[in-house]
Design a protein around this motif. Structure first.
Motif, PDB file in Angstrom:
ATOM      1  N   PRO A  62      42.033  35.631  34.439  1.00  5.66           N
ATOM      2  CA  PRO A  62      42.098  34.314  32.987  1.00  5.66           C
ATOM      3  C   PRO A  62      42.366  35.321  31.758  1.00  5.66           C
ATOM      4  N   ARG A  63      42.911  34.344  30.952  1.00 10.78           N
ATOM      5  CA  ARG A  63      43.064  34.848  29.570  1.00 10.78           C
ATOM      6  C   ARG A  63      41.688  35.067  28.917  1.00 10.78           C
ATOM      7  N   ARG A  64      41.805  36.124  27.962  1.00 12.64           N
ATOM      8  CA  ARG A  64      40.527  36.580  27.322  1.00 12.64           C
ATOM      9  C   ARG A  64      40.667  35.964  25.824  1.00 12.64           C
ATOM     10  N   TYR A  65      39.787  35.532  25.198  1.00 19.99           N
ATOM     11  CA  TYR A  65      39.886  34.979  23.981  1.00 19.99           C
ATOM     12  C   TYR A  65      38.694  35.929  22.847  1.00 19.99           C
ATOM     13  N   GLN A  66      39.292  36.440  21.793  1.00 28.81           N
ATOM     14  CA  GLN A  66      38.520  37.227  20.973  1.00 28.81           C
ATOM     15  C   GLN A  66      38.476  36.620  19.298  1.00 28.81           C
ATOM     16  N   ALA A  67      37.399  36.917  18.825  1.00 28.27           N
ATOM     17  CA  ALA A  67      37.588  36.311  17.276  1.00 28.27           C
ATOM     18  C   ALA A  67      38.491  37.417  16.746  1.00 28.27           C
ATOM     19  N   ALA A  68      39.370  36.923  15.894  1.00 28.15           N
ATOM     20  CA  ALA A  68      40.234  37.938  15.323  1.00 28.15           C
ATOM     21  C   ALA A  68      39.767  38.236  13.698  1.00 28.15           C
ATOM     22  N   LEU A  69      38.542  37.746  13.264  1.00 28.55           N
ATOM     23  CA  LEU A  69      37.775  38.216  12.029  1.00 28.55           C
ATOM     24  C   LEU A  69      36.408  38.876  12.465  1.00 28.55           C
TER      25      LEU A  69
END
Length: 121
Positions: A62-69
């Motif tokens: 599955p795709r992983r999501y991360q904070a960009a800031l």
């Protein structure tokens, strides 16, 4: 400067705490506080990606999501915005207001004095 909504802070907080999550993991992390389902979380993530707040990993499943800031950068922006908007940029007025409304411990008072002495105020 990006102004975050309360809900965006929640999503980013969960991402910062986890270091990155799948949609399922993030939904589970937010479920207790928000009651959101997967579709709601995905909607927030998609909108937040468009605003430059979230990075979505396109490789693998599955795709992983991360904070960009970073949390530190967002906190600094929020403090600066609050200071300018509410206290017209006066740090002294901000500190005085907090100290008048909520007493601080002797340890906190000593730490504040130390910080002020280091700044040669």
């Amino acid at each position: 400067m990006v102004k975050l909504s309360d809900r965006e802070w929640l999503v980013l907080g969960a991402l910062w705490d986890s270091g990155g999550s799948t949609l399922g993991e993030l939904t589970q992390a937010l479920q207790g506080e928000t009651g959101w389902n997967r579709n709601t979380v995905l909607t927030y993530l998609t909108r937040m990606e468009a605003k430059g707040l979230v990075d979505i990993g396109r490789e693998g499943y599955p795709r992983r999501y991360q904070a960009a800031l970073s949390r530190t950068d967002c906190q600094a922006q929020a403090r600066d915005s609050f200071l300018r908007q509410v206290y017209r940029g006066s740090t002294g007025d901000l500190v005085a207001a907090f100290l008048k409304e909520k007493p601080i411990s002797a340890q906190e008072r000593n730490e504040l004095r130390r910080l002020l002495d280091e700044m040669e105020v």
